[in-house]
Scaffold this active site. Structure first.
Site, PDB file in Angstrom:
ATOM      1  N   VAL A   1       0.750  -9.809  13.618  1.00  0.00           N
ATOM      2  CA  VAL A   1      -0.406  -9.786  14.529  1.00  0.00           C
ATOM      3  C   VAL A   1      -1.302 -11.016  14.386  1.00  0.00           C
ATOM      4  CG1 VAL A   1      -0.582  -7.276  14.854  1.00  0.00           C
ATOM      5  CG2 VAL A   1      -1.773  -8.359  12.923  1.00  0.00           C
TER       6      VAL A   1
ATOM      7  N   ALA B   1     -15.433  -7.569   4.824  1.00  0.00           N
ATOM      8  CA  ALA B   1     -15.891  -8.551   5.824  1.00  0.00           C
ATOM      9  C   ALA B   1     -15.036  -8.456   7.086  1.00  0.00           C
ATOM     10  CB  ALA B   1     -15.820  -9.958   5.238  1.00  0.00           C
ATOM     11  N   ALA B   2     -13.728  -8.317   6.900  1.00  0.00           N
ATOM     12  CA  ALA B   2     -12.827  -8.203   8.064  1.00  0.00           C
ATOM     13  C   ALA B   2     -13.135  -6.934   8.853  1.00  0.00           C
ATOM     14  CB  ALA B   2     -11.373  -8.203   7.601  1.00  0.00           C
ATOM     15  N   LYS B   3     -13.334  -5.825   8.144  1.00  0.00           N
ATOM     16  CA  LYS B   3     -13.556  -4.545   8.836  1.00  0.00           C
ATOM     17  C   LYS B   3     -14.941  -4.482   9.476  1.00  0.00           C
ATOM     18  CE  LYS B   3      -9.546  -2.556   8.035  1.00  0.00           C
ATOM     19  NZ  LYS B   3      -8.608  -2.348   9.149  1.00  0.00           N
TER      20      LYS B   3
ATOM     21  N   ASN C   1      -4.288  -1.225  14.625  1.00  0.00           N
ATOM     22  CA  ASN C   1      -4.235  -0.482  13.358  1.00  0.00           C
ATOM     23  C   ASN C   1      -3.727  -1.339  12.192  1.00  0.00           C
ATOM     24  OD1 ASN C   1      -3.634   2.058  11.590  1.00  0.00           O
ATOM     25  ND2 ASN C   1      -1.655   1.064  11.849  1.00  0.00           N
TER      26      ASN C   1
ATOM     27  N   ILE D   1      -7.808   7.551   2.945  1.00  0.00           N
ATOM     28  CA  ILE D   1      -6.736   8.314   3.598  1.00  0.00           C
ATOM     29  C   ILE D   1      -5.479   8.189   2.732  1.00  0.00           C
ATOM     30  CG2 ILE D   1      -5.444   8.633   5.751  1.00  0.00           C
ATOM     31  CD1 ILE D   1      -8.535   8.916   6.056  1.00  0.00           C
TER      32      ILE D   1
ATOM     33  N   TYR E   1     -11.777  -7.665   2.612  1.00  0.00           N
ATOM     34  CA  TYR E   1     -11.437  -6.517   3.476  1.00  0.00           C
ATOM     35  C   TYR E   1     -12.685  -5.973   4.186  1.00  0.00           C
ATOM     36  CZ  TYR E   1      -9.367  -1.874   4.528  1.00  0.00           C
ATOM     37  OH  TYR E   1      -8.916  -0.730   5.133  1.00  0.00           O
TER      38      TYR E   1
HETATM   39  P1  NDP Z   1      -0.161   0.982   5.356  1.00  0.00           P
HETATM   40  O1  NDP Z   1      -0.128  -0.078   4.315  1.00  0.00           O
HETATM   41  O2  NDP Z   1       0.597   2.233   5.152  1.00  0.00           O
HETATM   42  O3  NDP Z   1       0.248   0.372   6.766  1.00  0.00           O
HETATM   43  C1  NDP Z   1      -0.225  -0.872   7.196  1.00  0.00           C
HETATM   44  C2  NDP Z   1       0.513  -1.237   8.453  1.00  0.00           C
HETATM   45  O4  NDP Z   1       0.033  -2.508   8.922  1.00  0.00           O
HETATM   46  C3  NDP Z   1       2.009  -1.366   8.244  1.00  0.00           C
HETATM   47  O5  NDP Z   1       2.664  -0.741   9.314  1.00  0.00           O
HETATM   48  C4  NDP Z   1       2.247  -2.880   8.296  1.00  0.00           C
HETATM   49  O6  NDP Z   1       3.490  -3.217   8.842  1.00  0.00           O
HETATM   50  C5  NDP Z   1       1.149  -3.322   9.247  1.00  0.00           C
HETATM   51  N1  NDP Z   1       0.839  -4.732   9.040  1.00  0.00           N
HETATM   52  C6  NDP Z   1       0.289  -5.297   7.941  1.00  0.00           C
HETATM   53  N2  NDP Z   1       0.150  -6.614   8.124  1.00  0.00           N
HETATM   54  C7  NDP Z   1       0.639  -6.890   9.366  1.00  0.00           C
HETATM   55  C8  NDP Z   1       0.762  -8.071  10.147  1.00  0.00           C
HETATM   56  N3  NDP Z   1       0.345  -9.264   9.697  1.00  0.00           N
HETATM   57  N4  NDP Z   1       1.296  -7.974  11.383  1.00  0.00           N
HETATM   58  C9  NDP Z   1       1.721  -6.784  11.850  1.00  0.00           C
HETATM   59  N5  NDP Z   1       1.618  -5.633  11.180  1.00  0.00           N
HETATM   60  C10 NDP Z   1       1.086  -5.684   9.945  1.00  0.00           C
HETATM   61  O7  NDP Z   1      -1.720   1.277   5.534  1.00  0.00           O
HETATM   62  P2  NDP Z   1      -2.517   2.441   6.269  1.00  0.00           P
HETATM   63  O8  NDP Z   1      -1.638   3.195   7.187  1.00  0.00           O
HETATM   64  O9  NDP Z   1      -3.253   3.161   5.241  1.00  0.00           O
HETATM   65  O10 NDP Z   1      -3.579   1.569   7.096  1.00  0.00           O
HETATM   66  C11 NDP Z   1      -3.607   1.496   8.513  1.00  0.00           C
HETATM   67  C12 NDP Z   1      -4.966   0.937   8.916  1.00  0.00           C
HETATM   68  O11 NDP Z   1      -5.993   1.831   8.486  1.00  0.00           O
HETATM   69  C13 NDP Z   1      -5.283  -0.425   8.293  1.00  0.00           C
HETATM   70  O12 NDP Z   1      -5.951  -1.230   9.215  1.00  0.00           O
HETATM   71  C14 NDP Z   1      -6.202  -0.051   7.148  1.00  0.00           C
HETATM   72  O13 NDP Z   1      -7.052  -1.118   6.801  1.00  0.00           O
HETATM   73  C15 NDP Z   1      -6.978   1.107   7.769  1.00  0.00           C
HETATM   74  N6  NDP Z   1      -7.606   1.969   6.800  1.00  0.00           N
HETATM   75  C16 NDP Z   1      -6.868   2.658   5.866  1.00  0.00           C
HETATM   76  C17 NDP Z   1      -7.495   3.456   4.935  1.00  0.00           C
HETATM   77  C18 NDP Z   1      -6.755   4.243   3.906  1.00  0.00           C
HETATM   78  O14 NDP Z   1      -7.428   4.843   3.041  1.00  0.00           O
HETATM   79  N7  NDP Z   1      -5.449   4.300   3.915  1.00  0.00           N
HETATM   80  C19 NDP Z   1      -8.971   3.585   4.926  1.00  0.00           C
HETATM   81  C20 NDP Z   1      -9.631   2.830   5.939  1.00  0.00           C
HETATM   82  C21 NDP Z   1      -8.973   2.058   6.858  1.00  0.00           C
HETATM   83  P3  NDP Z   1       4.747  -3.606   7.909  1.00  0.00           P
HETATM   84  O15 NDP Z   1       4.890  -2.497   6.909  1.00  0.00           O
HETATM   85  O16 NDP Z   1       5.864  -3.731   8.859  1.00  0.00           O
HETATM   86  O17 NDP Z   1       4.356  -4.908   7.241  1.00  0.00           O
END
Ligand code: NDP
Length: 250
Positions: free
Chosen positions: A67, A160-162, A93, A191, A158
């Site tokens: 992304v 700052a990004a969020k 996401n 989560i 993180y």
């Molecule tokens: P995971 O690590 O399980 O999943 C992250 C996802 O992001 C993966 O599918 C990964 O794809 C994808 N991804 C990462 N970098 C890239 C990139 N450069 N380009 C495309 N895809 C990318 O994390 P979560 O499911 O927990 O997190 C999902 C979202 O929720 C995130 O934005 C996270 O910051 C946010 N979040 C999560 C929390 C938590 O407690 N889990 C709390 C607050 C927010 P691939 O595996 O193919 O690299």
């Protein structure tokens, strides 16, 4: 439980092959919406997820893309619109963490987290938003974090990004409202996904003490709201940041 809130809609979900993104993809499909999921490296997960989604009788496809790559995201959005014939919902996401105390954080640790979590959402919003604006209808949902609202030790990159993602959400909401496109953010707390599995047990226990509902969130807790925000029912909600954190922020 199956709702039909998204019948005929197509959702593009970044990071849709695992964790929260996968839960969102499944919930969209259970709500009769079509799913275009983007992944970076998890090809096997993406293929398995597409197979599971297709079994629910909707159209599902996966697209490999980083992304943070402006030109690649443009190509994928064009491809998705061509493959599905339309696009209604964008869920930004995809996200990563690279936690370190600020004093120990290297320049590349900061840049990589901003590039994926913030610039990635900009890239997707620009390309998909251009289509939605022309169509004069659409929904954009950004997955931010409670860290973007509260800050967090070890997460200056993180957080700052969020926090930036919240600014992006509100500005997008204001710019796109006159063309019928809404933009909202969800700010999850802790989560239960791979992202939080890395936490040491003693840190997890400490976090649980601070959560009034006394459990980590489930990916479905986020997916449920995503479906609602993507549906016709949420047409008068825009520029909002909705926390799903078991009461942590109270
Ligand atoms: P995971 O690590 O399980 O999943 C992250 C996802 O992001 C993966 O599918 C990964 O794809 C994808 N991804 C990462 N970098 C890239 C990139 N450069 N380009 C495309 N895809 C990318 O994390 P979560 O499911 O927990 O997190 C999902 C979202 O929720 C995130 O934005 C996270 O910051 C946010 N979040 C999560 C929390 C938590 O407690 N889990 C709390 C607050 C927010 P691939 O595996 O193919 O690299």
């Amino acid at each position: 439980m199956v709702f039909c809130m998204l019948t005929g809609k197509t959702a593009l979900i970044t990071g849709g092959a695992k964790g929260i993104g996968r839960a969102i993809a499944l919930k969209v499909a259970q709500s009769h919406g079509n799913v275009a999921l983007m992944y970076r490296g998890s090809q096997k997960n993406a293929e398995d997820t597409v197979a599971e989604l297709s079994d629910l009788g909707i159209e599902a496809r996966s697209y490999q893309c980083d992304v943070s790559d402006f030109n690649a995201t443009k190509t994928i959005v064009t491809q998705v619109v061509q493959d599905f014939g339309d696009l209604d919902i964008l869920v930004n996401n995809a996200g990563i963490t690279n936690d370190k105390l600020l004093i120990a954080m290297k320049e590349e640790d900061f840049d990589s987290v901003i590039a994926t979590n913030l610039k990635g959402a900009f890239n997707m919003t620009k390309h998909a938003g251009t289509y939605l604006l022309k169509k004069r209808k659409g929904r954009i949902i950004n997955i931010s974090s409670i860290s973007g609202l509260m800050g967090n030790v070890g997460q200056c990159n993180y957080a700052a990004a969020k926090a930036g993602l919240i600014g992006l959400t509100k500005s997008t909401a204001k710019e796109m409202a006159m063309r019928g496109v809404t933009c909202n953010a969800i700010a999850p707390g802790f989560i239960d996904t791979d992202m939080t599995k890395e936490l040491k047990p003693e840190i997890k226990a400490e976090i649980l003490k601070q959560i009034p509902l006394k459990r980590l969130g489930d990916a479905d807790d986020i997916a449920n709201l995503c479906v609602y925000l993507g549906s016709e029912l949420a047409g008068y909600i825009t520029g909002e940041v909705i926390k799903i954190d078991g009461g942590l922020y109270i």
